[in-house]
Design a protein around this motif. Structure first.
Motif, PDB file in Angstrom:
ATOM      1  N   GLN A   1       0.835  -1.197   0.000  1.00 18.08           N
ATOM      2  CA  GLN A   1       0.000   0.000   0.000  1.00 18.08           C
ATOM      3  C   GLN A   1       0.876   1.255   0.000  1.00 18.08           C
ATOM      4  O   GLN A   1       0.584   2.228  -0.718  1.00 18.08           O
ATOM      5  CB  GLN A   1      -0.921   0.014   1.219  1.00 18.08           C
ATOM      6  CG  GLN A   1      -1.846   1.231   1.278  1.00 18.08           C
ATOM      7  CD  GLN A   1      -2.918   1.081   2.336  1.00 18.08           C
ATOM      8  OE1 GLN A   1      -4.095   0.985   2.034  1.00 18.08           O
ATOM      9  NE2 GLN A   1      -2.521   1.060   3.599  1.00 18.08           N
ATOM     10  N   GLY A   2       1.957   1.223   0.766  1.00 21.85           N
ATOM     11  CA  GLY A   2       2.880   2.352   0.783  1.00 21.85           C
ATOM     12  C   GLY A   2       3.517   2.602  -0.567  1.00 21.85           C
ATOM     13  O   GLY A   2       3.832   3.747  -0.921  1.00 21.85           O
ATOM     14  N   GLU A   3       3.682   1.522  -1.349  1.00 22.85           N
ATOM     15  CA  GLU A   3       4.240   1.630  -2.701  1.00 22.85           C
ATOM     16  C   GLU A   3       3.149   1.866  -3.747  1.00 22.85           C
ATOM     17  O   GLU A   3       3.428   1.848  -4.950  1.00 22.85           O
ATOM     18  CB  GLU A   3       5.005   0.345  -3.047  1.00 22.85           C
ATOM     19  CG  GLU A   3       6.232   0.102  -2.193  1.00 22.85           C
ATOM     20  CD  GLU A   3       7.295   1.160  -2.401  1.00 22.85           C
ATOM     21  OE1 GLU A   3       7.624   1.464  -3.573  1.00 22.85           O
ATOM     22  OE2 GLU A   3       7.784   1.700  -1.388  1.00 22.85           O
ATOM     23  N   GLU A   4       1.923   2.078  -3.277  1.00 19.62           N
ATOM     24  CA  GLU A   4       0.759   2.386  -4.127  1.00 19.62           C
ATOM     25  C   GLU A   4       0.435   1.270  -5.118  1.00 19.62           C
ATOM     26  O   GLU A   4      -0.053   1.517  -6.215  1.00 19.62           O
ATOM     27  CB  GLU A   4       0.956   3.718  -4.860  1.00 19.62           C
ATOM     28  CG  GLU A   4       1.129   4.898  -3.910  1.00 19.62           C
ATOM     29  CD  GLU A   4       1.234   6.226  -4.621  1.00 19.62           C
ATOM     30  OE1 GLU A   4       1.502   6.239  -5.849  1.00 19.62           O
ATOM     31  OE2 GLU A   4       1.056   7.257  -3.956  1.00 19.62           O
TER      32      GLU A   4
ATOM     33  N   ARG B   1      -4.713  -0.941  -2.359  1.00 18.94           N
ATOM     34  CA  ARG B   1      -5.418  -0.092  -1.391  1.00 18.94           C
ATOM     35  C   ARG B   1      -6.162  -1.024  -0.450  1.00 18.94           C
ATOM     36  O   ARG B   1      -6.911  -1.896  -0.896  1.00 18.94           O
ATOM     37  CB  ARG B   1      -6.390   0.856  -2.091  1.00 18.94           C
ATOM     38  CG  ARG B   1      -7.100   1.817  -1.132  1.00 18.94           C
ATOM     39  CD  ARG B   1      -8.054   2.742  -1.855  1.00 18.94           C
ATOM     40  NE  ARG B   1      -7.334   3.626  -2.769  1.00 18.94           N
ATOM     41  CZ  ARG B   1      -7.466   3.606  -4.103  1.00 18.94           C
ATOM     42  NH1 ARG B   1      -8.304   2.723  -4.668  1.00 18.94           N
ATOM     43  NH2 ARG B   1      -6.784   4.434  -4.855  1.00 18.94           N
TER      44      ARG B   1
ATOM     45  N   THR C   1      -4.286  -1.609  -7.198  1.00 17.93           N
ATOM     46  CA  THR C   1      -4.280  -0.297  -7.840  1.00 17.93           C
ATOM     47  C   THR C   1      -3.178  -0.140  -8.876  1.00 17.93           C
ATOM     48  O   THR C   1      -3.209   0.794  -9.673  1.00 17.93           O
ATOM     49  CB  THR C   1      -4.130   0.810  -6.776  1.00 17.93           C
ATOM     50  OG1 THR C   1      -2.957   0.553  -5.991  1.00 17.93           O
ATOM     51  CG2 THR C   1      -5.352   0.840  -5.861  1.00 17.93           C
ATOM     52  N   ASN C   2      -2.193  -1.038  -8.846  1.00 18.36           N
ATOM     53  CA  ASN C   2      -1.115  -0.970  -9.835  1.00 18.36           C
ATOM     54  C   ASN C   2      -0.678  -2.394 -10.177  1.00 18.36           C
ATOM     55  O   ASN C   2       0.305  -2.902  -9.642  1.00 18.36           O
ATOM     56  CB  ASN C   2       0.056  -0.152  -9.287  1.00 18.36           C
ATOM     57  CG  ASN C   2       1.095   0.169 -10.360  1.00 18.36           C
ATOM     58  OD1 ASN C   2       1.181  -0.507 -11.381  1.00 18.36           O
ATOM     59  ND2 ASN C   2       1.895   1.204 -10.125  1.00 18.36           N
TER      60      ASN C   2
END
Length: 219
Positions: free
Chosen positions: A193-196, A199, A208-209
């Protein structure tokens, strides 16, 4: 669709063998969460999946689960009839992961079939080899692949299987699939999550990616 259309070697059986199967096979259904087979339970028989999804998993002495493989429409579950193979012992559990419909061939009937039909015997041996290969591949991943890659691979596979990037999975459920502790999963998901890449919300993980997750796995 009929049982004959789901049984892989149907056309290689003679009329008497086909009739023996039709006379003995039963059609059943079970909701998600049902335990169809436990390693120490009575022999259920050969399961032919009509719809839904089954999960084969093992439990460690400490009670930790790990998913060995999944079974989908048209798959055959041989482990539920492991009592036919006297020299092999399997500590495997079979759970209905998604509401399922399936046929069950009694173990004695299937044993007779494999004794009468070379095609059925060969198919059984090939199926057993495939499942053992799946388990060996999993063991290699656990031994040699870092957990971040295993988790990314799992999330991508779940997304492909469910057809969505929003996965209804708790951290505990993911840990059960991957054979690790919930805390380990939570730490890695928070890193993702910190690396996006994901979520997190209560009971869900949104991808998300997927490109970044794919790069992480080496796809």
């Amino acid at each position: 669709m009929s049982f004959a259309e789901y049984f892989p070697v149907w056309d290689k059986l003679d009329k008497a063998q086909q009739q023996m199967l039709l006379d003995s096979v039963t059609e059943r259904s079970a909701p998600a969460g049902t335990i169809l087979y436990s390693g120490g339970s009575d022999c259920l028989g050969l399961v032919v999946v009509k719809s839904g999804r089954l999960r084969a998993y093992s439990i460690s002495g400490e009670g930790r689960e790990i998913t060995l493989y999944r079974l989908f429409e048209r798959d055959i579950c041989l482990m539920t009839s492991s009592c036919m193979m006297h020299n092999l012992q399997f500590d495997v559990n079979i759970e209905v992961e998604k509401d399922a419909e399936f046929w069950v061939i009694p173990p004695a009937v299937y044993r007779d079939l494999t004794e009468q039909s070379l095609a059925a015997a060969k198919y059984t041996n090939d199926l057993l080899a495939t499942r053992l290969s799946d388990v060996m591949w999993l063991m290699e991943q656990i031994m040699w692949q870092s957990f971040d890659k295993r988790l990314a691979e799992f999330l991508l596979e779940e997304s492909d299987m469910e057809g969505t990037k929003v996965l209804s999975l708790t951290h505990e459920k993911i840990a059960n699939h991957l054979g690790t502790a919930r805390e380990v999963v939570t730490r890695m998901l928070r890193y993702f999550q910190g690396e996006e890449m994901v979520r997190l919300a209560r009971g869900t993980v949104e991808l998300t990616n997927t490109e970044a997750l794919s790069r992480l796995t080496g796809r």
